[in-house]
Write a protein that holds these residues in place. Structure first.
Motif, mmCIF file in Angstrom:
data_model
loop_
_atom_site.group_PDB
_atom_site.id
_atom_site.type_symbol
_atom_site.label_atom_id
_atom_site.label_comp_id
_atom_site.label_asym_id
_atom_site.label_seq_id
_atom_site.Cartn_x
_atom_site.Cartn_y
_atom_site.Cartn_z
ATOM 1 N N ILE A 273 47.464 57.953 -35.672
ATOM 2 C CA ILE A 273 46.831 58.873 -36.623
ATOM 3 C C ILE A 273 45.654 58.203 -37.336
ATOM 4 O O ILE A 273 44.700 58.867 -37.731
ATOM 5 C CB ILE A 273 47.868 59.435 -37.620
ATOM 6 N N ASN A 274 45.695 56.874 -37.475
ATOM 7 C CA ASN A 274 44.594 56.156 -38.129
ATOM 8 C C ASN A 274 43.276 56.337 -37.388
ATOM 9 O O ASN A 274 42.216 56.304 -38.007
ATOM 10 C CB ASN A 274 44.908 54.667 -38.236
ATOM 11 N N ASP A 275 43.328 56.523 -36.077
ATOM 12 C CA ASP A 275 42.106 56.729 -35.307
ATOM 13 C C ASP A 275 41.382 58.001 -35.730
ATOM 14 O O ASP A 275 40.155 58.047 -35.738
ATOM 15 C CB ASP A 275 42.410 56.795 -33.808
ATOM 16 N N ILE B 95 30.891 51.265 -38.160
ATOM 17 C CA ILE B 95 32.013 51.559 -39.054
ATOM 18 C C ILE B 95 33.323 51.580 -38.278
ATOM 19 O O ILE B 95 34.316 50.972 -38.700
ATOM 20 C CB ILE B 95 31.792 52.914 -39.781
ATOM 21 N N THR B 96 33.342 52.272 -37.134
ATOM 22 C CA THR B 96 34.592 52.345 -36.374
ATOM 23 C C THR B 96 34.952 50.988 -35.771
ATOM 24 O O THR B 96 36.120 50.654 -35.672
ATOM 25 C CB THR B 96 34.525 53.423 -35.279
ATOM 26 N N ARG B 97 33.947 50.191 -35.404
ATOM 27 C CA ARG B 97 34.234 48.851 -34.883
ATOM 28 C C ARG B 97 34.826 47.973 -35.980
ATOM 29 O O ARG B 97 35.754 47.202 -35.740
ATOM 30 C CB ARG B 97 32.974 48.205 -34.318
ATOM 31 N N LEU B 98 34.304 48.091 -37.205
ATOM 32 C CA LEU B 98 34.862 47.345 -38.330
ATOM 33 C C LEU B 98 36.324 47.735 -38.556
ATOM 34 O O LEU B 98 37.182 46.874 -38.788
ATOM 35 C CB LEU B 98 34.038 47.602 -39.595
ATOM 36 N N LEU B 99 36.622 49.018 -38.471
ATOM 37 C CA LEU B 99 37.997 49.473 -38.660
ATOM 38 C C LEU B 99 38.914 48.999 -37.537
ATOM 39 O O LEU B 99 40.092 48.736 -37.769
ATOM 40 C CB LEU B 99 38.033 50.994 -38.803
ATOM 41 N N VAL B 100 38.378 48.860 -36.332
ATOM 42 C CA VAL B 100 39.174 48.307 -35.218
ATOM 43 C C VAL B 100 39.435 46.821 -35.471
ATOM 44 O O VAL B 100 40.555 46.339 -35.290
ATOM 45 C CB VAL B 100 38.461 48.525 -33.863
ATOM 46 N N VAL B 101 38.422 46.083 -35.895
ATOM 47 C CA VAL B 101 38.583 44.651 -36.177
ATOM 48 C C VAL B 101 39.594 44.426 -37.299
ATOM 49 O O VAL B 101 40.387 43.493 -37.241
ATOM 50 C CB VAL B 101 37.209 44.015 -36.521
#
Length: 147
Positions: free
Chosen positions: A116-118, A23-29
């Motif tokens: 803040i998105n992190d 999930i966090t990798r998708l949000l980084v991409v």
């Protein structure tokens, strides 16, 4: 079949980090977040050089510990509403670890402050971790506990 339930709980905790990372990798991409959960965990060790492998080891060890504490707390709290309890434990653990991370690493200026998105990315991942943990506990530990 008999098996060591605390070891299974720790393994479930370690494996539950994989959907968290996805999930966090998708949000980084997608450009929403700057770091994945494994990269953030590696910053506790390397301080300024994110590394996915070191982060995976650190995240899995921390999550195994959280899952063990959760497993033993279920003996007192009961096994009803398991997914809600696992999400609550996951979010509480995220909050405590995030405060420690900010105080020890970001607060001392060892790494630049994150967007803040992190924080929202990590919180969403913590919810996914909690759901995965609860479902796997229900599948592999609750049924064994009912016997």
């Amino acid at each position: 079949m008999d098996y060591n339930k605390p070891s299974v709980a720790a393994l479930i905790g370690a494996l539950s980090t994989i959907p968290f990372e996805l999930i966090t990798r998708l949000l980084v991409v997608l450009g929403i977040a700057k770091y994945t959960v494994y990269e953030l965990n590696s910053l506790m060790i390397t301080v300024n050089r994110p590394n996915v492998i070191l982060g995976a080891i650190a995240a899995m060890l921390l999550s195994a510990g959280i899952a063990l504490v959760f497993y033993y707390s279920l003996k007192f709290l009961g096994w009803d509403y398991l997914i809600i309890k696992s999400i609550s434990v996951s979010l509480l653990s995220w909050l405590v670890l995030e405060v420690l991370f900010m105080w020890l690493i970001e607060g001392r200026g060892l790494i630049p402050p994150r967007p803040i998105n992190d924080y929202f990315s990590e919180m969403a991942g913590a919810v996914v971790f909690g759901v995965t943990l609860g479902l796997l506990f229900r599948t592999y530990l609750l049924k064994a506990n009912m016997r």
